[in-house]
Write a protein that holds these residues in place. Structure first.
Motif, PDB file in Angstrom:
ATOM      1  N   PHE A   1       0.824  -1.210   0.000  1.00 25.95           N
ATOM      2  CA  PHE A   1       0.000   0.000   0.000  1.00 25.95           C
ATOM      3  C   PHE A   1       0.860   1.264   0.000  1.00 25.95           C
ATOM      4  O   PHE A   1       0.475   2.288  -0.557  1.00 25.95           O
ATOM      5  N   GLU A   2       2.044   1.181   0.579  1.00 26.69           N
ATOM      6  CA  GLU A   2       2.947   2.332   0.658  1.00 26.69           C
ATOM      7  C   GLU A   2       3.846   2.497  -0.569  1.00 26.69           C
ATOM      8  O   GLU A   2       4.587   3.478  -0.678  1.00 26.69           O
ATOM      9  N   LEU A   3       3.800   1.557  -1.492  1.00 30.28           N
ATOM     10  CA  LEU A   3       4.644   1.648  -2.697  1.00 30.28           C
ATOM     11  C   LEU A   3       4.435   2.941  -3.494  1.00 30.28           C
ATOM     12  O   LEU A   3       5.421   3.559  -3.912  1.00 30.28           O
ATOM     13  N   PRO A   4       3.190   3.383  -3.725  1.00 32.70           N
ATOM     14  CA  PRO A   4       3.029   4.609  -4.514  1.00 32.70           C
ATOM     15  C   PRO A   4       3.698   5.835  -3.887  1.00 32.70           C
ATOM     16  O   PRO A   4       4.337   6.625  -4.597  1.00 32.70           O
ATOM     17  N   LEU A   5       3.601   5.997  -2.585  1.00 33.61           N
ATOM     18  CA  LEU A   5       4.236   7.156  -1.948  1.00 33.61           C
ATOM     19  C   LEU A   5       5.751   7.026  -2.001  1.00 33.61           C
ATOM     20  O   LEU A   5       6.459   7.999  -2.310  1.00 33.61           O
ATOM     21  N   GLY A   6       6.273   5.831  -1.754  1.00 30.35           N
ATOM     22  CA  GLY A   6       7.717   5.620  -1.887  1.00 30.35           C
ATOM     23  C   GLY A   6       8.182   5.906  -3.302  1.00 30.35           C
ATOM     24  O   GLY A   6       9.225   6.529  -3.520  1.00 30.35           O
ATOM     25  N   ALA A   7       7.397   5.472  -4.277  1.00 22.68           N
ATOM     26  CA  ALA A   7       7.728   5.739  -5.686  1.00 22.68           C
ATOM     27  C   ALA A   7       7.710   7.230  -5.968  1.00 22.68           C
ATOM     28  O   ALA A   7       8.567   7.751  -6.687  1.00 22.68           O
ATOM     29  N   GLN A   8       6.736   7.925  -5.408  1.00 24.90           N
ATOM     30  CA  GLN A   8       6.645   9.371  -5.630  1.00 24.90           C
ATOM     31  C   GLN A   8       7.856  10.089  -5.046  1.00 24.90           C
ATOM     32  O   GLN A   8       8.398  11.003  -5.673  1.00 24.90           O
TER      33      GLN A   8
ATOM     34  N   ARG B   1     -12.193  -8.876   1.451  1.00 26.40           N
ATOM     35  CA  ARG B   1     -12.045  -7.996   0.283  1.00 26.40           C
ATOM     36  C   ARG B   1     -10.863  -7.043   0.415  1.00 26.40           C
ATOM     37  O   ARG B   1     -10.576  -6.275  -0.502  1.00 26.40           O
ATOM     38  N   HIS B   2     -10.154  -7.080   1.519  1.00 26.40           N
ATOM     39  CA  HIS B   2      -8.981  -6.233   1.735  1.00 26.40           C
ATOM     40  C   HIS B   2      -8.022  -6.318   0.536  1.00 26.40           C
ATOM     41  O   HIS B   2      -7.486  -5.312   0.083  1.00 26.40           O
ATOM     42  N   PHE B   3      -7.818  -7.519   0.026  1.00 26.17           N
ATOM     43  CA  PHE B   3      -6.951  -7.759  -1.130  1.00 26.17           C
ATOM     44  C   PHE B   3      -7.350  -6.876  -2.307  1.00 26.17           C
ATOM     45  O   PHE B   3      -6.507  -6.230  -2.933  1.00 26.17           O
ATOM     46  N   ASP B   4      -8.646  -6.828  -2.609  1.00 32.25           N
ATOM     47  CA  ASP B   4      -9.135  -6.043  -3.746  1.00 32.25           C
ATOM     48  C   ASP B   4      -8.847  -4.560  -3.569  1.00 32.25           C
ATOM     49  O   ASP B   4      -8.425  -3.884  -4.505  1.00 32.25           O
ATOM     50  N   PHE B   5      -9.093  -4.061  -2.368  1.00 34.48           N
ATOM     51  CA  PHE B   5      -8.862  -2.636  -2.108  1.00 34.48           C
ATOM     52  C   PHE B   5      -7.376  -2.282  -2.193  1.00 34.48           C
ATOM     53  O   PHE B   5      -7.017  -1.261  -2.786  1.00 34.48           O
TER      54      PHE B   5
ATOM     55  N   CYS C   1      -4.898  -3.952  -3.807  1.00 42.72           N
ATOM     56  CA  CYS C   1      -4.400  -4.087  -5.182  1.00 42.72           C
ATOM     57  C   CYS C   1      -4.849  -2.926  -6.055  1.00 42.72           C
ATOM     58  O   CYS C   1      -4.054  -2.378  -6.828  1.00 42.72           O
ATOM     59  N   SER C   2      -6.090  -2.535  -5.921  1.00 43.30           N
ATOM     60  CA  SER C   2      -6.607  -1.424  -6.726  1.00 43.30           C
ATOM     61  C   SER C   2      -5.899  -0.120  -6.382  1.00 43.30           C
ATOM     62  O   SER C   2      -5.474   0.630  -7.274  1.00 43.30           O
ATOM     63  N   ALA C   3      -5.745   0.149  -5.092  1.00 46.33           N
ATOM     64  CA  ALA C   3      -5.087   1.380  -4.658  1.00 46.33           C
ATOM     65  C   ALA C   3      -3.633   1.427  -5.125  1.00 46.33           C
ATOM     66  O   ALA C   3      -3.155   2.469  -5.596  1.00 46.33           O
ATOM     67  N   VAL C   4      -2.941   0.318  -5.014  1.00 48.54           N
ATOM     68  CA  VAL C   4      -1.534   0.265  -5.411  1.00 48.54           C
ATOM     69  C   VAL C   4      -1.394   0.477  -6.913  1.00 48.54           C
ATOM     70  O   VAL C   4      -0.562   1.273  -7.368  1.00 48.54           O
TER      71      VAL C   4
END
Length: 158
Positions: A66-73, A96-100, A102-105
């Motif tokens: 979940f933190e990958l996008p901020l680290g990437a930014q 459904r945690h998996f779906d949320f 994966c979609s967010a990432v």
């Protein structure tokens, strides 16, 4: 193409650019580290094999996918970084945690690449179970880390 029909470590050498002077950021999720360390090892080896200099490869860890996008930014906003590779693994659970996640990432990583106009690569496994993850992190289906590094190299040659 489904990974059950393709080895993630096999790729065409077309459009492989010279990366000797390029700088790469690799963001690695600490969650499912048995898998993500294997992804990182393959990505690093692929970059080095294709000419990247080890001192031009910057690794940053984040707690989970979940933190990958901020680290990437944080890496993408650095002018000297030419491409960012995001490596993670989210294994399907009972909720459904998996779906949320994966979609967010996926959306977050896409947005970072578009915002900074540079390759930001989605090297995140989304398997149904641990065995599928192992199969895609150096097992019978190759290694997604290798595929992610090749994607970064090819995008830099675009």
């Amino acid at each position: 193409m489904a990974t059950s029909l393709k080895n993630l470590s096999q790729h065409s050498n077309a459009n492989i650019s010279d990366i000797k002077a390029r700088k790469f950021g690799i963001v690695v999720s600490e969650w499912n580290d048995e898998i993500t360390e294997s992804l990182y090892g393959a990505a690093l080896e692929t970059l080095l094999r294709h000419g990247a200099k080890e001192n031009n490869i910057y690794r940053k860890n984040v707690p989970g996918s979940f933190e990958l996008p901020l680290g990437a930014q944080w890496l993408a906003k650095l002018e000297e970084i030419d491409a960012v590779i995001c490596l993670g693994c989210v294994i399907q659970g009972e909720t459904r945690h998996f779906d949320f996640i994966c979609s967010a990432v996926a959306h977050g990583i896409t947005e970072v690449g578009l915002k900074y106009d540079k390759p930001v690569i989605f090297g995140v496994l989304t398997p149904e179970n641990q065995q599928q993850a192992l199969d895609r992190a150096g097992g019978k289906h190759g290694n997604k880390g290798d595929e992610a590094a090749i994607s970064a190299i090819k995008m830099l040659g675009f």
